[in-house]
Design a protein around this motif. Structure first.
Motif, PDB file in Angstrom:
ATOM      1  N   SER A  79       0.836  -1.206   0.000  1.00  0.00           N
ATOM      2  CA  SER A  79       0.000   0.000   0.000  1.00  0.00           C
ATOM      3  C   SER A  79       0.869   1.253   0.000  1.00  0.00           C
ATOM      4  CB  SER A  79      -0.951  -0.005   1.189  1.00  0.00           C
ATOM      5  OG  SER A  79      -0.241   0.033   2.410  1.00  0.00           O
ATOM      6  N   LEU A  80       2.014   1.195   0.633  1.00  0.00           N
ATOM      7  CA  LEU A  80       2.940   2.326   0.607  1.00  0.00           C
ATOM      8  C   LEU A  80       3.445   2.574  -0.801  1.00  0.00           C
ATOM      9  CD1 LEU A  80       4.614   4.438   2.132  1.00  0.00           C
ATOM     10  CD2 LEU A  80       6.348   2.700   2.400  1.00  0.00           C
ATOM     11  N   VAL A  83       0.825   4.444  -2.549  1.00  0.00           N
ATOM     12  CA  VAL A  83       0.837   5.845  -2.125  1.00  0.00           C
ATOM     13  C   VAL A  83       1.974   6.591  -2.808  1.00  0.00           C
ATOM     14  CG1 VAL A  83       1.244   7.365  -0.138  1.00  0.00           C
ATOM     15  CG2 VAL A  83      -0.324   5.440   0.067  1.00  0.00           C
ATOM     16  N   THR A  87       1.437   9.880  -5.019  1.00  0.00           N
ATOM     17  CA  THR A  87       2.078  11.167  -4.752  1.00  0.00           C
ATOM     18  C   THR A  87       2.849  11.664  -5.972  1.00  0.00           C
ATOM     19  OG1 THR A  87       4.013  10.084  -3.772  1.00  0.00           O
ATOM     20  CG2 THR A  87       2.274  10.818  -2.264  1.00  0.00           C
TER      21      THR A  87
END
Length: 99
Positions: A79-80, A83, A87
């Motif tokens: 999930s990071l 992200v 971004t």
């Protein structure tokens, strides 16, 4: 006989990659993907994205180790990564407006 299949596979692979690179290059020149403005936006967006990604990965790794151990580590790091990609997308949108 194995070296013939290896050589033919290498030649076919090289040919396919060359064709894809040529198509990308021509399309990129047509859409002006290689000018200075695009490069500035891309560099700034990658910088913001990587700073966010590295900072969050350190915080996430520490939180996972303290709270849960390694049970949720793979899901949280995946999930990071999502992200990080998000971004980058947001940073490109912001810097496209500013430059």
């Amino acid at each position: 006989m194995d070296w013939m299949s290896t050589a033919s596979g290498f030649i076919v692979g090289f040919g396919v990659v060359s064709i894809i690179a040529l198509i990308f290059w021509r399309r990129g020149k047509k859409n002006r993907l290689f000018d200075e403005r695009y490069e500035k936006v891309d560099v700034k967006a990658r910088t913001v994205s990587w700073i966010t990604f590295v900072g969050l990965s350190y915080l996430l790794a520490i939180a996972v180790l303290i709270i849960e151990g390694w049970t949720l580590a793979s899901m949280l790091l995946a999930s990071l990564y999502g992200v990080g990609l998000f971004t980058y997308f947001v940073a490109v949108l912001i810097y496209n407006r500013k430059l």
